[in-house]
Design an enzyme around this catalytic site. Structure first.
Site, mmCIF file in Angstrom:
data_model
loop_
_atom_site.group_PDB
_atom_site.id
_atom_site.type_symbol
_atom_site.label_atom_id
_atom_site.label_comp_id
_atom_site.label_asym_id
_atom_site.label_seq_id
_atom_site.Cartn_x
_atom_site.Cartn_y
_atom_site.Cartn_z
ATOM 1 N N HIS A 110 78.260 18.911 51.328
ATOM 2 C CA HIS A 110 79.647 18.279 51.846
ATOM 3 C C HIS A 110 79.727 17.416 53.320
ATOM 4 C CE1 HIS A 110 81.534 22.364 50.185
ATOM 5 N NE2 HIS A 110 82.934 21.210 49.490
ATOM 6 N N GLN A 117 85.297 15.342 36.915
ATOM 7 C CA GLN A 117 85.761 14.960 38.619
ATOM 8 C C GLN A 117 85.813 13.494 39.366
ATOM 9 O OE1 GLN A 117 87.307 18.184 41.588
ATOM 10 N NE2 GLN A 117 85.851 16.909 43.222
HETATM 11 P P1 AMP Z 1 84.641 20.877 46.865
HETATM 12 O O1 AMP Z 1 84.688 21.797 48.192
HETATM 13 O O2 AMP Z 1 83.784 22.332 45.638
HETATM 14 O O3 AMP Z 1 86.002 20.621 46.638
HETATM 15 O O4 AMP Z 1 84.187 20.016 47.550
HETATM 16 C C1 AMP Z 1 84.365 19.106 47.724
HETATM 17 C C2 AMP Z 1 83.618 17.671 47.578
HETATM 18 O O5 AMP Z 1 82.252 18.239 48.155
HETATM 19 C C3 AMP Z 1 83.750 17.268 46.089
HETATM 20 O O6 AMP Z 1 83.862 15.517 46.357
HETATM 21 C C4 AMP Z 1 82.398 17.332 45.968
HETATM 22 O O7 AMP Z 1 82.028 16.675 44.759
HETATM 23 C C5 AMP Z 1 81.388 17.329 46.329
HETATM 24 N N1 AMP Z 1 79.691 18.694 46.491
HETATM 25 C C6 AMP Z 1 80.408 19.726 46.327
HETATM 26 N N2 AMP Z 1 78.792 20.168 46.436
HETATM 27 C C7 AMP Z 1 78.290 18.705 46.163
HETATM 28 C C8 AMP Z 1 76.476 18.774 46.886
HETATM 29 N N3 AMP Z 1 75.674 20.371 46.401
HETATM 30 N N4 AMP Z 1 76.076 17.606 46.707
HETATM 31 C C9 AMP Z 1 76.846 17.049 46.641
HETATM 32 N N5 AMP Z 1 78.267 16.822 46.822
HETATM 33 C C10 AMP Z 1 79.243 17.822 46.820
#
Ligand code: AMP
Length: 289
Positions: free
Chosen positions: A48, A164
């Protein structure tokens, strides 16, 4: 680049409703500053924070939304036990240079009588779509709302959630939402495991097995890169995951990078994607071919 240096901790504004979010964005726009939005569900990690830092490279102001969206969880999924720690999250955002944290409650996002859904056909009919009925409609609806609430110039999403990301690109284009969508490569642990808020559910033993997922994806990508049939590489990869303790393996698949159509052979940009349980924890990951 001093204008883009990280803000001190005290300057992360905490916003909880649409009028205060819009007032903040309006003030920045009046000052001639552009705005990026990074939607998250909190439990923030380096993945994030990488989105936040990348947002700051192109936009003067960065808002991070933190909202655990109930409508994208199925009835037997982990909505109630999803990790929540907003104080820690806001402190981390300060270190990454975010200007504001938007933390709406459920009633702000879904007031009484709420009855509209954004759903994307085609792209959602494979991979995670059939396995998580309603999930992508929940994501598309909440991201549409966040984009219309903040009206940012740019919004950043991780390739970690590749399907997504494609769904979001699609409805933003279909609905003429005036925002640029930027995909950010997956941030990984040194052993290859993709960072995820759900990794904290893993036992020590599961955590030790988890990097096999990324390793198998890379192996499949290497095998199919030169145009070989995908089926044998996928069968071998599935067996390797099961041998490493994954199960059930919900899908392991090679798909077109744009349309997400499954591929028998690779002739252009493609992605290897997987979803598999490790104990009670469902992990997803993907790599480019
Ligand atoms: P989430 O809180 O899991 O809904 O993720 C929020 C955002 O962070 C989304 O756009 C995810 O794709 C991105 N995200 C989550 N994990 C990662 C990661 N390991 N690398 C890059 N982006 C991530």
């Amino acid at each position: 680049m001093s204008a883009l240096s990280p803000s001190p901790a005290a300057s992360v504004a905490r916003l909880g409703d649409v009028p205060s979010l819009r007032a903040q964005v309006r003030a920045w726009r009046t000052a001639g500053e552009d705005v990026a939005l990074v939607p998250t569900m909190g439990a923030l990690h380096e993945g994030h924070l990488t989105l936040v830092r990348q947002a700051r490279e192109t936009c003067r102001r960065v808002i991070v939304s933190i909202f655990v969206n109930p409508t994208q969880f199925g009835p037997s999924e982990d909505f109630s036990r999803y990790p929540r720690d907003p104080e820690r999250d806001v402190a981390l955002l300060a270190t990454a240079g975010a200007d504001a944290a938007y933390l709406p409650d459920v009633a702000t996002m879904y007031p009484p009588g709420f009855s509209t859904t954004v759903s994307v056909a085609g792209l959602t009919e494979q991979l995670c779509g059939p396995l998580r009925p309603g999930h992508f409609a929940g994501v598309a609806t909440v991201v549409t709302k966040l984009l219309l609430q903040a009206l940012p110039d740019r919004a950043l999403f991780g390739e970690k959630d590749y399907q997504q990301l494609q769904v979001i690109r699609r409805f933003v284009r279909d609905l003429d939402i005036p925002v640029t969508i930027e995909g950010v490569p997956t941030v990984r642990e040194t052993d290859g495991l993709a960072l995820s808020s759900r990794n904290q559910y893993l036992s020590a033993e599961e955590r030790a097995a988890a990097p096999h997922l990324a390793a198998v994806l890379r192996r499949v990508a290497d095998a199919v890169r030169a145009g070989a049939e995908t089926a044998p590489a996928l069968a071998e990869g599935r067996a390797a995951l099961e041998a490493a303790g994954f199960g059930p393996v919900q899908y392991l698949s090679v798909n077109d990078a744009d349309s997400l159509a499954p591929l028998d052979r690779v002739a252009g940009p493609a992605r290897v994607l997987a979803a598999a349980y490790l104990g009670r924890t469902r992990l997803i990951d993907n790599v480019a071919v």
